[in-house]
Design a protein around this motif. Sequence first.
Motif, PDB file in Angstrom:
ATOM      1  N   GLY A   1      -7.998  -9.314   7.143  1.00  0.00           N
ATOM      2  CA  GLY A   1      -7.974  -8.307   8.065  1.00  0.00           C
ATOM      3  C   GLY A   1      -6.569  -7.940   8.769  1.00  0.00           C
ATOM      4  O   GLY A   1      -6.317  -6.812   8.765  1.00  0.00           O
ATOM      5  N   GLU A   2      -5.806  -9.278   9.070  1.00  0.00           N
ATOM      6  CA  GLU A   2      -4.807  -9.033   9.966  1.00  0.00           C
ATOM      7  C   GLU A   2      -3.531  -8.712   9.236  1.00  0.00           C
ATOM      8  O   GLU A   2      -2.808  -7.809   9.702  1.00  0.00           O
ATOM      9  CB  GLU A   2      -4.525 -10.408  10.619  1.00  0.00           C
ATOM     10  CG  GLU A   2      -5.568 -10.837  11.534  1.00  0.00           C
ATOM     11  CD  GLU A   2      -5.554 -12.208  12.349  1.00  0.00           C
ATOM     12  OE1 GLU A   2      -4.292 -12.955  11.838  1.00  0.00           O
ATOM     13  OE2 GLU A   2      -6.073 -12.603  12.939  1.00  0.00           O
ATOM     14  N   VAL A   3      -3.571  -9.003   7.822  1.00  0.00           N
ATOM     15  CA  VAL A   3      -2.337  -8.787   7.024  1.00  0.00           C
ATOM     16  C   VAL A   3      -2.537  -7.705   6.139  1.00  0.00           C
ATOM     17  O   VAL A   3      -1.516  -7.109   5.453  1.00  0.00           O
ATOM     18  CB  VAL A   3      -1.972  -9.926   6.104  1.00  0.00           C
ATOM     19  CG1 VAL A   3      -1.594 -11.145   6.802  1.00  0.00           C
ATOM     20  CG2 VAL A   3      -2.974 -10.298   5.049  1.00  0.00           C
ATOM     21  N   GLY A   4      -3.759  -6.937   6.398  1.00  0.00           N
ATOM     22  CA  GLY A   4      -3.846  -5.544   5.510  1.00  0.00           C
ATOM     23  C   GLY A   4      -4.518  -5.745   4.423  1.00  0.00           C
ATOM     24  O   GLY A   4      -4.533  -4.552   3.552  1.00  0.00           O
ATOM     25  N   VAL A   5      -4.955  -6.721   3.889  1.00  0.00           N
ATOM     26  CA  VAL A   5      -5.622  -6.946   2.544  1.00  0.00           C
ATOM     27  C   VAL A   5      -6.812  -6.081   2.255  1.00  0.00           C
ATOM     28  O   VAL A   5      -6.866  -5.226   1.279  1.00  0.00           O
ATOM     29  CB  VAL A   5      -6.114  -8.346   2.121  1.00  0.00           C
ATOM     30  CG1 VAL A   5      -6.714  -8.310   0.604  1.00  0.00           C
ATOM     31  CG2 VAL A   5      -5.105  -9.404   2.376  1.00  0.00           C
ATOM     32  N   THR A   6      -7.721  -5.971   3.374  1.00  0.00           N
ATOM     33  CA  THR A   6      -9.002  -5.425   3.025  1.00  0.00           C
ATOM     34  C   THR A   6      -8.657  -3.972   3.204  1.00  0.00           C
ATOM     35  O   THR A   6      -9.378  -3.083   2.432  1.00  0.00           O
ATOM     36  CB  THR A   6      -9.927  -5.718   4.556  1.00  0.00           C
ATOM     37  OG1 THR A   6     -10.216  -7.063   4.383  1.00  0.00           O
ATOM     38  CG2 THR A   6     -11.205  -5.224   4.155  1.00  0.00           C
ATOM     39  N   ARG A   7      -7.803  -3.416   4.098  1.00  0.00           N
ATOM     40  CA  ARG A   7      -7.550  -2.092   4.120  1.00  0.00           C
ATOM     41  C   ARG A   7      -6.911  -1.389   2.891  1.00  0.00           C
ATOM     42  O   ARG A   7      -7.146  -0.521   2.568  1.00  0.00           O
ATOM     43  CB  ARG A   7      -6.616  -1.758   5.451  1.00  0.00           C
ATOM     44  CG  ARG A   7      -6.329  -0.349   5.571  1.00  0.00           C
ATOM     45  CD  ARG A   7      -5.390  -0.110   6.955  1.00  0.00           C
ATOM     46  NE  ARG A   7      -4.169  -0.844   6.823  1.00  0.00           N
ATOM     47  CZ  ARG A   7      -3.952  -1.673   7.540  1.00  0.00           C
ATOM     48  NH1 ARG A   7      -5.046  -2.423   8.219  1.00  0.00           N
ATOM     49  NH2 ARG A   7      -2.805  -2.386   7.412  1.00  0.00           N
TER      50      ARG A   7
ATOM     51  N   PHE B   1      -7.206  -2.793  -0.095  1.00  0.00           N
ATOM     52  CA  PHE B   1      -8.077  -2.818  -0.980  1.00  0.00           C
ATOM     53  C   PHE B   1      -8.937  -1.581  -1.189  1.00  0.00           C
ATOM     54  O   PHE B   1      -9.392  -1.019  -2.181  1.00  0.00           O
ATOM     55  CB  PHE B   1      -8.873  -4.124  -0.886  1.00  0.00           C
ATOM     56  CG  PHE B   1      -9.770  -4.322  -2.155  1.00  0.00           C
ATOM     57  CD1 PHE B   1      -9.925  -4.583  -3.489  1.00  0.00           C
ATOM     58  CD2 PHE B   1     -11.084  -4.227  -1.364  1.00  0.00           C
ATOM     59  CE1 PHE B   1     -11.069  -4.641  -4.122  1.00  0.00           C
ATOM     60  CE2 PHE B   1     -12.379  -4.160  -2.446  1.00  0.00           C
ATOM     61  CZ  PHE B   1     -12.127  -4.264  -3.799  1.00  0.00           C
ATOM     62  N   GLN B   2      -9.337  -1.438   0.142  1.00  0.00           N
ATOM     63  CA  GLN B   2     -10.282  -0.197   0.257  1.00  0.00           C
ATOM     64  C   GLN B   2      -9.704   1.148  -0.185  1.00  0.00           C
ATOM     65  O   GLN B   2     -10.155   2.019  -0.731  1.00  0.00           O
ATOM     66  CB  GLN B   2     -10.990  -0.325   1.663  1.00  0.00           C
ATOM     67  CG  GLN B   2     -11.740  -1.126   2.152  1.00  0.00           C
ATOM     68  CD  GLN B   2     -12.211  -1.247   3.448  1.00  0.00           C
ATOM     69  OE1 GLN B   2     -11.411  -0.567   4.427  1.00  0.00           O
ATOM     70  NE2 GLN B   2     -13.180  -2.010   3.782  1.00  0.00           N
ATOM     71  N   ASP B   3      -8.431   1.084   0.210  1.00  0.00           N
ATOM     72  CA  ASP B   3      -7.614   2.512  -0.281  1.00  0.00           C
ATOM     73  C   ASP B   3      -7.320   2.307  -1.591  1.00  0.00           C
ATOM     74  O   ASP B   3      -7.620   3.606  -2.392  1.00  0.00           O
ATOM     75  CB  ASP B   3      -6.352   2.272   0.575  1.00  0.00           C
ATOM     76  CG  ASP B   3      -5.440   3.888   0.325  1.00  0.00           C
ATOM     77  OD1 ASP B   3      -6.055   4.820   0.006  1.00  0.00           O
ATOM     78  OD2 ASP B   3      -4.292   3.593   0.498  1.00  0.00           O
TER      79      ASP B   3
ATOM     80  N   SER C   1     -15.348   1.789  -9.174  1.00  0.00           N
ATOM     81  CA  SER C   1     -15.302   0.922  -8.245  1.00  0.00           C
ATOM     82  C   SER C   1     -14.901  -0.331  -8.529  1.00  0.00           C
ATOM     83  O   SER C   1     -15.467  -0.885  -9.725  1.00  0.00           O
ATOM     84  CB  SER C   1     -16.366   0.991  -7.219  1.00  0.00           C
ATOM     85  OG  SER C   1     -16.259  -0.043  -6.257  1.00  0.00           O
ATOM     86  N   PHE C   2     -14.077  -0.999  -7.833  1.00  0.00           N
ATOM     87  CA  PHE C   2     -13.831  -2.341  -8.037  1.00  0.00           C
ATOM     88  C   PHE C   2     -15.081  -3.384  -7.702  1.00  0.00           C
ATOM     89  O   PHE C   2     -15.425  -3.274  -6.389  1.00  0.00           O
ATOM     90  CB  PHE C   2     -12.491  -2.882  -7.257  1.00  0.00           C
ATOM     91  CG  PHE C   2     -11.164  -2.143  -7.618  1.00  0.00           C
ATOM     92  CD1 PHE C   2     -11.076  -1.928  -8.877  1.00  0.00           C
ATOM     93  CD2 PHE C   2     -10.410  -2.121  -6.665  1.00  0.00           C
ATOM     94  CE1 PHE C   2      -9.651  -1.206  -9.144  1.00  0.00           C
ATOM     95  CE2 PHE C   2      -9.297  -1.227  -6.861  1.00  0.00           C
ATOM     96  CZ  PHE C   2      -9.098  -0.981  -8.102  1.00  0.00           C
TER      97      PHE C   2
END
Length: 231
Positions: free
Chosen positions: A160-166, A168-170, A183-184
């Motif tokens: 969440g802090e380094v931006g993986v989740t965001r 990935f969602q994009d 979808s993945f």
Amino acid sequence: MIFCVHLGYAAGLSDIVKGARDALGGSGALSNDEITAGLREALEVGTEKAVALVSKVDGYYRNPDIKIPLPESVLKVEKLLRAAGYGQKVDAFELSMNRAAERAAPEAKSIFSNAITRMSFEDARKILNGRDNEATLYFKDKTSGQLQELFKPIVKEAMGEVGVTRTFQDLNARAESLPFGKSFSFDLDQYVTDGALKGLFKMLAEQERQIRTEPAARVTDLLQKVFAGQN
């Protein structure tokens, strides 16, 4: 190789393994406690170095042997994503997964240390007389479950802090919008956790292989006492 700069540590454990193995053969000069204590000290050094190697910046990302790759479902549409102009997003996603692994890795040190503390003389005998990766197998058996429980929430927070989740969602939304895209479907937290632990144990195994084969000096009073007369 990445281990060349750490030959002092690797060599130290090599001498320890050789000396303790000889002692187990029946020299009679060393007690079980001394042999076990010497191996424990050696494994502390080895595991600390392995953890340090993977937890530094680019410890995973710049090491092709343990780098966490793009998940298979992302690889299937990677060319389409890049062709559609999302190459930077793909690269950022891959980098941030590895950054999350690097953030989680230092937490392994205390768990390895506890496993070393609990090591019995019989464990030491098995490690010293076993396969080239016997110590790594010991750590896998004793720590894998704990490491999974510890790493997963840390990985989730770090992502969440380094931006993986965001990111990935994009990427997932972009993939769904592509022709024939979908979808993945996988657990991202678990994927990165598994990749982080796989890389950590691979580095431990490589460290162990090195330390079993490199000659070395004894670096502490304990080791000099335990392995005196083994030259």
